[in-house]
Design a protein around this motif. Sequence first.
Motif, PDB file in Angstrom:
ATOM      1  N   VAL A 145       6.139  15.476   5.914  1.00  0.00           N
ATOM      2  CA  VAL A 145       6.075  14.408   4.908  1.00  0.00           C
ATOM      3  C   VAL A 145       7.190  14.650   3.897  1.00  0.00           C
ATOM      4  O   VAL A 145       7.349  15.755   3.375  1.00  0.00           O
ATOM      5  CB  VAL A 145       4.700  14.394   4.193  1.00  0.00           C
ATOM      6  CG1 VAL A 145       4.633  13.243   3.202  1.00  0.00           C
ATOM      7  CG2 VAL A 145       3.566  14.283   5.214  1.00  0.00           C
ATOM      8  N   LEU A 146       7.986  13.592   3.637  1.00  0.00           N
ATOM      9  CA  LEU A 146       9.120  13.731   2.710  1.00  0.00           C
ATOM     10  C   LEU A 146       8.802  13.145   1.342  1.00  0.00           C
ATOM     11  O   LEU A 146       9.312  13.608   0.334  1.00  0.00           O
ATOM     12  CB  LEU A 146      10.352  13.010   3.268  1.00  0.00           C
ATOM     13  CG  LEU A 146      10.862  13.466   4.631  1.00  0.00           C
ATOM     14  CD1 LEU A 146      11.992  12.562   5.086  1.00  0.00           C
ATOM     15  CD2 LEU A 146      11.335  14.916   4.560  1.00  0.00           C
ATOM     16  N   ALA A 147       8.012  12.086   1.333  1.00  0.00           N
ATOM     17  CA  ALA A 147       7.777  11.372   0.070  1.00  0.00           C
ATOM     18  C   ALA A 147       6.586  10.448   0.213  1.00  0.00           C
ATOM     19  O   ALA A 147       6.109  10.193   1.323  1.00  0.00           O
ATOM     20  CB  ALA A 147       9.015  10.552  -0.286  1.00  0.00           C
ATOM     21  N   LYS A 148       6.128   9.960  -0.930  1.00  0.00           N
ATOM     22  CA  LYS A 148       5.132   8.877  -0.933  1.00  0.00           C
ATOM     23  C   LYS A 148       5.823   7.620  -1.416  1.00  0.00           C
ATOM     24  O   LYS A 148       6.603   7.671  -2.383  1.00  0.00           O
ATOM     25  CB  LYS A 148       3.982   9.217  -1.869  1.00  0.00           C
ATOM     26  CG  LYS A 148       3.202  10.425  -1.404  1.00  0.00           C
ATOM     27  CD  LYS A 148       2.054  10.690  -2.318  1.00  0.00           C
ATOM     28  CE  LYS A 148       1.329  11.937  -1.818  1.00  0.00           C
ATOM     29  NZ  LYS A 148       0.040  12.099  -2.464  1.00  0.00           N
TER      30      LYS A 148
ATOM     31  N   GLU B  12       0.832  -1.203   0.000  1.00  0.00           N
ATOM     32  CA  GLU B  12       0.000   0.000   0.000  1.00  0.00           C
ATOM     33  C   GLU B  12       0.873   1.262   0.000  1.00  0.00           C
ATOM     34  O   GLU B  12       1.995   1.242   0.510  1.00  0.00           O
ATOM     35  CB  GLU B  12      -0.872  -0.017   1.267  1.00  0.00           C
ATOM     36  CG  GLU B  12      -2.204   0.622   1.084  1.00  0.00           C
ATOM     37  CD  GLU B  12      -3.030   0.608   2.370  1.00  0.00           C
ATOM     38  OE1 GLU B  12      -2.890  -0.337   3.179  1.00  0.00           O
ATOM     39  OE2 GLU B  12      -3.800   1.565   2.546  1.00  0.00           O
ATOM     40  N   THR B  13       0.328   2.326  -0.510  1.00  0.00           N
ATOM     41  CA  THR B  13       1.087   3.584  -0.560  1.00  0.00           C
ATOM     42  C   THR B  13       0.969   4.322   0.770  1.00  0.00           C
ATOM     43  O   THR B  13      -0.122   4.449   1.326  1.00  0.00           O
ATOM     44  CB  THR B  13       0.565   4.465  -1.711  1.00  0.00           C
ATOM     45  OG1 THR B  13       0.619   3.688  -2.910  1.00  0.00           O
ATOM     46  CG2 THR B  13       1.419   5.707  -1.877  1.00  0.00           C
ATOM     47  N   VAL B  14       2.111   4.796   1.257  1.00  0.00           N
ATOM     48  CA  VAL B  14       2.145   5.505   2.544  1.00  0.00           C
ATOM     49  C   VAL B  14       2.854   6.850   2.377  1.00  0.00           C
ATOM     50  O   VAL B  14       3.621   7.051   1.431  1.00  0.00           O
ATOM     51  CB  VAL B  14       2.916   4.696   3.617  1.00  0.00           C
ATOM     52  CG1 VAL B  14       2.163   3.449   4.019  1.00  0.00           C
ATOM     53  CG2 VAL B  14       4.332   4.335   3.139  1.00  0.00           C
ATOM     54  N   ASP B  15       2.602   7.737   3.346  1.00  0.00           N
ATOM     55  CA  ASP B  15       3.421   8.938   3.460  1.00  0.00           C
ATOM     56  C   ASP B  15       4.646   8.575   4.292  1.00  0.00           C
ATOM     57  O   ASP B  15       4.520   7.933   5.339  1.00  0.00           O
ATOM     58  CB  ASP B  15       2.645  10.048   4.194  1.00  0.00           C
ATOM     59  CG  ASP B  15       1.672  10.766   3.268  1.00  0.00           C
ATOM     60  OD1 ASP B  15       1.757  10.547   2.041  1.00  0.00           O
ATOM     61  OD2 ASP B  15       0.836  11.529   3.790  1.00  0.00           O
ATOM     62  N   ILE B  16       5.813   8.987   3.815  1.00  0.00           N
ATOM     63  CA  ILE B  16       7.038   8.763   4.586  1.00  0.00           C
ATOM     64  C   ILE B  16       7.363  10.088   5.281  1.00  0.00           C
ATOM     65  O   ILE B  16       7.530  11.122   4.622  1.00  0.00           O
ATOM     66  CB  ILE B  16       8.185   8.301   3.663  1.00  0.00           C
ATOM     67  CG1 ILE B  16       7.752   7.026   2.914  1.00  0.00           C
ATOM     68  CG2 ILE B  16       9.453   8.047   4.465  1.00  0.00           C
ATOM     69  CD1 ILE B  16       8.673   6.613   1.783  1.00  0.00           C
ATOM     70  N   VAL B  17       7.395  10.020   6.616  1.00  0.00           N
ATOM     71  CA  VAL B  17       7.394  11.241   7.421  1.00  0.00           C
ATOM     72  C   VAL B  17       8.660  11.299   8.262  1.00  0.00           C
ATOM     73  O   VAL B  17       9.078  10.270   8.827  1.00  0.00           O
ATOM     74  CB  VAL B  17       6.142  11.216   8.349  1.00  0.00           C
ATOM     75  CG1 VAL B  17       6.049  12.470   9.195  1.00  0.00           C
ATOM     76  CG2 VAL B  17       4.864  11.030   7.540  1.00  0.00           C
ATOM     77  N   ASP B  18       9.290  12.470   8.379  1.00  0.00           N
ATOM     78  CA  ASP B  18      10.493  12.558   9.223  1.00  0.00           C
ATOM     79  C   ASP B  18      10.112  12.730  10.689  1.00  0.00           C
ATOM     80  O   ASP B  18       8.930  12.848  11.034  1.00  0.00           O
ATOM     81  CB  ASP B  18      11.458  13.633   8.705  1.00  0.00           C
ATOM     82  CG  ASP B  18      10.975  15.049   8.986  1.00  0.00           C
ATOM     83  OD1 ASP B  18       9.966  15.214   9.708  1.00  0.00           O
ATOM     84  OD2 ASP B  18      11.614  15.988   8.466  1.00  0.00           O
TER      85      ASP B  18
END
Length: 395
Positions: free
Chosen positions: A49-52, A38-44
């Motif tokens: 949010v840095l990327a999907k 599944e697609t997630v938000d990649i968060v610092d």
Amino acid sequence: MAKKVILKKGKEKSLMRKHLWVFSGAVKFADVQIQPGETVDIVDSNGSVLAKGSYSPHSQIRARVLSFNLNEKIDRDFFERKIEKAVAYRKQLPQLKGTDSYRIIFSESDGLPGLIADKYGDYIVCQFLSAGAEYFKETIVEILVEKLKPKGIYERSDVSSRSKEGLKFSTGLLWGEAPPEKIEITENGLKFFADVYNGHKTGFYFDQRENRAEVAKYANGKSVLNCFSYTGGFGIYALNAGAESLVNIDSSQSALDLTLENIKLNGLPETNVENIRGDAFAELRKLIEEGRRFDLIILDPPKFIDSKKHITSGARAYKDINMLAFKLLNPGGRLVTFSCSGHMNFELFQKVVADAALDAGVNAKITAALRQGVDHPVSTNFPEAFYLKGLVVSI
Ligand code: SAH
């Protein structure tokens, strides 16, 4: 609300440089209900949010970036744009003139992590190597049908790396007509049968296309030894360029059988062709003892290094096989030698070849450096995609 993967403090650095992988050790927290792929938000760690990316709960590579553009939706249109771009890039490549079969999608390098799509004439053969690629399989197949209008799409996801993603092997027809058992392809005007059902990778080593053309330049009038010959690629280019004789060595009888068919398919002479089935290390030693010598030797072994911990033992194997090859060269002869181990960098490969020349007692000169074909590009923010290295060495 998008599901989230939150990174540990300081673990955002590689993403800031636009690298595409998030390793499990970098992850502090992941939402519990995320499906594999599944697609997630990649968060610092500060909540930005840095990327999907697509989530791989079972893999060391826990997430693979799909987009750094936070406004970009990861939907059918996203995959359509990426596939269109990959197809358009290859359409304009001068190196692919006279070639109807090549890699259309090379995973991260085309912004589609875990997805391989190879075109074999009118057919496509795919590998879905990550949970993310698997998750979007149906969408991807639909788009490939729409954009490329193939006769059929076949899956060859029988790759050991699938298990690291928690995925089982999967092979079979995904769409349309099943490809013929032996599919005829054209590469630089030469013809080959490829076995997309049982062959290595998806059936053919497209990554060596330009290197085969390079070898052909040196082959006229020469005695050629093609070691790890698979279905004959380098040797057939050499024969076509006027090689005087050809010896193929491979451990696979079916690959050697297909080599003979491929020679016939191109109307090339078989009279001076010898196929040796066996272990290349042992067979090269035998040839040395028998006093056989060659003008041009190609060494394209399988991956001897599959993880960091095997670098030393793998490097030794590369050195041994190159040393044996140097001993088999006539004075003035040429060795074209490859390593497809991603864990071996160019510097180490050159050192290994230098050590092999030293042990063989030859004075060797490197005259060219080779790499994987243009349909296997390397994105500057993803150097891991660079795996195939070659050297042309004269003595
Ligand atoms: N040069 C080929 C690709 C080579 S792939 C091409 O251009 O198409 C590597 C080949 O090495 C495979 O065909 C495999 O069957 C063969 N092989 C693997 N281990 C071997 C060994 N120990 N001795 C001989 N051949 C080997």
